[in-house]
Design a protein around this motif. Structure first.
Motif, PDB file in Angstrom:
ATOM      1  N   PHE A   1       0.832  -1.204   0.000  1.00  0.00           N
ATOM      2  CA  PHE A   1       0.000   0.000   0.000  1.00  0.00           C
ATOM      3  C   PHE A   1       0.869   1.256   0.000  1.00  0.00           C
ATOM      4  O   PHE A   1       0.611   2.211  -0.742  1.00  0.00           O
ATOM      5  CB  PHE A   1      -0.916  -0.017   1.227  1.00  0.00           C
ATOM      6  N   VAL A   2       1.913   1.254   0.827  1.00  0.00           N
ATOM      7  CA  VAL A   2       2.820   2.407   0.871  1.00  0.00           C
ATOM      8  C   VAL A   2       3.513   2.589  -0.475  1.00  0.00           C
ATOM      9  O   VAL A   2       3.668   3.718  -0.971  1.00  0.00           O
ATOM     10  CB  VAL A   2       3.845   2.246   2.017  1.00  0.00           C
ATOM     11  N   ALA A   3       3.920   1.485  -1.092  1.00  0.00           N
ATOM     12  CA  ALA A   3       4.563   1.569  -2.406  1.00  0.00           C
ATOM     13  C   ALA A   3       3.635   2.202  -3.441  1.00  0.00           C
ATOM     14  O   ALA A   3       4.081   2.971  -4.306  1.00  0.00           O
ATOM     15  CB  ALA A   3       4.983   0.178  -2.870  1.00  0.00           C
ATOM     16  N   ASP A   4       2.341   1.908  -3.337  1.00  0.00           N
ATOM     17  CA  ASP A   4       1.367   2.437  -4.298  1.00  0.00           C
ATOM     18  C   ASP A   4       0.992   3.889  -4.025  1.00  0.00           C
ATOM     19  O   ASP A   4       0.704   4.641  -4.968  1.00  0.00           O
ATOM     20  CB  ASP A   4       0.094   1.587  -4.278  1.00  0.00           C
ATOM     21  N   THR A   5       0.990   4.283  -2.751  1.00  0.00           N
ATOM     22  CA  THR A   5       0.420   5.591  -2.394  1.00  0.00           C
ATOM     23  C   THR A   5       1.443   6.642  -1.982  1.00  0.00           C
ATOM     24  O   THR A   5       1.134   7.836  -2.011  1.00  0.00           O
ATOM     25  CB  THR A   5      -0.595   5.424  -1.246  1.00  0.00           C
ATOM     26  N   ALA A   6       2.647   6.210  -1.590  1.00  0.00           N
ATOM     27  CA  ALA A   6       3.656   7.187  -1.142  1.00  0.00           C
ATOM     28  C   ALA A   6       5.046   6.750  -1.575  1.00  0.00           C
ATOM     29  O   ALA A   6       5.954   6.624  -0.744  1.00  0.00           O
ATOM     30  CB  ALA A   6       3.592   7.368   0.374  1.00  0.00           C
ATOM     31  N   PRO A   7       5.257   6.507  -2.873  1.00  0.00           N
ATOM     32  CA  PRO A   7       6.586   6.058  -3.323  1.00  0.00           C
ATOM     33  C   PRO A   7       7.638   7.143  -3.122  1.00  0.00           C
ATOM     34  O   PRO A   7       7.350   8.325  -3.220  1.00  0.00           O
ATOM     35  CB  PRO A   7       6.352   5.779  -4.817  1.00  0.00           C
ATOM     36  N   GLY A   8       8.849   6.696  -2.793  1.00  0.00           N
ATOM     37  CA  GLY A   8       9.950   7.654  -2.676  1.00  0.00           C
ATOM     38  C   GLY A   8       9.946   8.488  -1.419  1.00  0.00           C
ATOM     39  O   GLY A   8      10.620   9.517  -1.355  1.00  0.00           O
ATOM     40  N   SER A   9       9.246   8.029  -0.388  1.00  0.00           N
ATOM     41  CA  SER A   9       9.164   8.829   0.845  1.00  0.00           C
ATOM     42  C   SER A   9      10.464   8.820   1.642  1.00  0.00           C
ATOM     43  O   SER A   9      10.678   9.694   2.470  1.00  0.00           O
ATOM     44  CB  SER A   9       8.044   8.289   1.734  1.00  0.00           C
ATOM     45  N   ARG A  10      11.305   7.791   1.432  1.00  0.00           N
ATOM     46  CA  ARG A  10      12.511   7.570   2.257  1.00  0.00           C
ATOM     47  C   ARG A  10      12.138   7.395   3.726  1.00  0.00           C
ATOM     48  O   ARG A  10      12.901   7.744   4.630  1.00  0.00           O
ATOM     49  CB  ARG A  10      13.521   8.716   2.087  1.00  0.00           C
ATOM     50  N   GLY A  11      10.960   6.869   3.971  1.00  0.00           N
ATOM     51  CA  GLY A  11      10.467   6.698   5.329  1.00  0.00           C
ATOM     52  C   GLY A  11      11.079   5.505   6.038  1.00  0.00           C
ATOM     53  O   GLY A  11      12.033   4.881   5.566  1.00  0.00           O
ATOM     54  N   VAL A  12      10.501   5.178   7.193  1.00  0.00           N
ATOM     55  CA  VAL A  12      11.019   4.113   8.057  1.00  0.00           C
ATOM     56  C   VAL A  12       9.885   3.171   8.435  1.00  0.00           C
ATOM     57  O   VAL A  12       8.793   3.610   8.819  1.00  0.00           O
ATOM     58  CB  VAL A  12      11.654   4.701   9.336  1.00  0.00           C
ATOM     59  N   LEU A  13      10.156   1.869   8.311  1.00  0.00           N
ATOM     60  CA  LEU A  13       9.272   0.834   8.816  1.00  0.00           C
ATOM     61  C   LEU A  13       9.662   0.525  10.259  1.00  0.00           C
ATOM     62  O   LEU A  13      10.841   0.304  10.546  1.00  0.00           O
ATOM     63  CB  LEU A  13       9.398  -0.431   7.969  1.00  0.00           C
ATOM     64  N   VAL A  14       8.682   0.516  11.152  1.00  0.00           N
ATOM     65  CA  VAL A  14       8.920   0.163  12.555  1.00  0.00           C
ATOM     66  C   VAL A  14       8.116  -1.088  12.875  1.00  0.00           C
ATOM     67  O   VAL A  14       6.917  -1.162  12.585  1.00  0.00           O
ATOM     68  CB  VAL A  14       8.515   1.314  13.490  1.00  0.00           C
ATOM     69  N   LYS A  15       8.791  -2.088  13.441  1.00  0.00           N
ATOM     70  CA  LYS A  15       8.119  -3.311  13.895  1.00  0.00           C
ATOM     71  C   LYS A  15       8.368  -3.473  15.389  1.00  0.00           C
ATOM     72  O   LYS A  15       9.518  -3.474  15.842  1.00  0.00           O
ATOM     73  CB  LYS A  15       8.645  -4.548  13.153  1.00  0.00           C
ATOM     74  N   ARG A  16       7.266  -3.633  16.155  1.00  0.00           N
ATOM     75  CA  ARG A  16       7.351  -3.757  17.599  1.00  0.00           C
ATOM     76  C   ARG A  16       6.256  -4.707  18.086  1.00  0.00           C
ATOM     77  O   ARG A  16       5.203  -4.837  17.453  1.00  0.00           O
ATOM     78  CB  ARG A  16       7.179  -2.401  18.288  1.00  0.00           C
ATOM     79  N   ALA A  17       6.507  -5.334  19.216  1.00  0.00           N
ATOM     80  CA  ALA A  17       5.449  -6.104  19.860  1.00  0.00           C
ATOM     81  C   ALA A  17       4.425  -5.144  20.451  1.00  0.00           C
ATOM     82  O   ALA A  17       4.754  -4.004  20.812  1.00  0.00           O
ATOM     83  CB  ALA A  17       6.038  -6.985  20.963  1.00  0.00           C
ATOM     84  N   LYS A  18       3.190  -5.602  20.541  1.00  0.00           N
ATOM     85  CA  LYS A  18       2.168  -4.792  21.199  1.00  0.00           C
ATOM     86  C   LYS A  18       2.451  -4.742  22.697  1.00  0.00           C
ATOM     87  O   LYS A  18       2.961  -5.706  23.266  1.00  0.00           O
ATOM     88  CB  LYS A  18       0.780  -5.390  20.953  1.00  0.00           C
ATOM     89  N   PRO A  19       2.150  -3.631  23.359  1.00  0.00           N
ATOM     90  CA  PRO A  19       2.371  -3.561  24.810  1.00  0.00           C
ATOM     91  C   PRO A  19       1.646  -4.697  25.534  1.00  0.00           C
ATOM     92  O   PRO A  19       0.458  -4.936  25.313  1.00  0.00           O
ATOM     93  CB  PRO A  19       1.771  -2.196  25.182  1.00  0.00           C
TER      94      PRO A  19
END
Length: 258
Positions: free
Chosen positions: A183-201
């Protein structure tokens, strides 16, 4: 000491855990990954039969591993044990994945089986704090994604989020983190953003511990991201060597923070 069984879903994790020592493989009909290579094939509607099969094999210890999905229950196939548990499981299903998984663990524990987490069997796969590949960098987008996950965690929503250029670009829902990255690739390409993966509290890490492998790195790169931040001690690295090679190939930083 009794035998160990891995209740296996899809993906690489069941095989990685099997490498930790002898274990039987249990697969549920209708789950991702199919039933090929299973020592025990079970049905969700016949938990009583599964309990009996595990005891007959001398199993005392279980580990849940791999991607699983909710399946429809054929009430015509219920055995007496599962029939008795159905109201409890139905109530748990209405409270979200975490509640359902906690209840499933409690059911197996009540039957006398010890439930162990993947991180206990393969501590070498747990993300360490600091740089895993490239640089460990403080990042405002990562901080924003962390804050959103912390806020949504009590609602049992997602283990991953993407932020870029100060904006939230995606939040993992039932469809999973791969669908979010597409979805991010389709809607916001080239953002140079960051993926964050965490366990739920408060999440029970014995089941549904977040994990990342080379495929996720490739999808993050295709989405135009610049880095991936993990929660140290709470995310599994599926095939660390291949993960590092994928980061190098795609030019992504990978790091972990508390």
């Amino acid at each position: 000491m009794g035998a160990r069984a891995i209740i296996a879903g899809d993906g690489a994790l069941p095989g990685l855990l099997a490498a930790a020592g002898p274990a039987l493989t249990v697969r549920l009909q209708g789950m991702p990954g199919g039933t090929a290579g299973a020592d025990i094939v079970a049905r969700l509607e016949r938990l009583g039969q599964l309990f009996n099969d595990l005891r007959a094999a001398g199993v005392t210890e279980l580990c849940f591993a791999g991607a699983m999905r909710r399946m429809p229950v054929d009430t015509g196939l219920l055995d007496p044990e599962t029939q008795a548990l159905l109201p409890r499981l139905t109530a748990a299903m209405g409270q979200g994945d975490d509640a359902l998984l906690r209840d499933i663990v409690a059911i197996f524990e009540a039957e006398g089986f010890a439930v162990r987490g993947a991180h206990e069997l393969r501590p070498d796969l747990v993300a360490p704090a600091g740089a895993i590949h490239g640089a460990a960098r403080p990042d405002g987008d990562a901080a924003r994604a962390r804050a959103v996950l912390a806020a949504l965690g009590p609602l049992d929503v997602g283990q991953a989020a993407v932020a870029g250029q100060g904006q939230m670009l995606g939040i993992e829902t039932l469809q999973g983190s791969d669908a979010m990255l597409r979805f991010v690739a389709d809607t916001a390409p080239g953002s140079r953003g960051v993926l964050v993966k965490r366990a739920k509290p408060g999440q029970d890490l014995r089941v549904d511990m977040p994990a990342i492998g080379p495929d996720t790195v490739a999808l993050a790169a295709a989405a135009g991201l610049s880095g991936i931040e993990l929660q140290a001690g709470h995310v599994l690295l599926l095939d660390p060597a291949a993960l590092g090679a994928a980061c190098a190939a795609h030019g992504l930083d990978l790091w972990a923070v508390p």
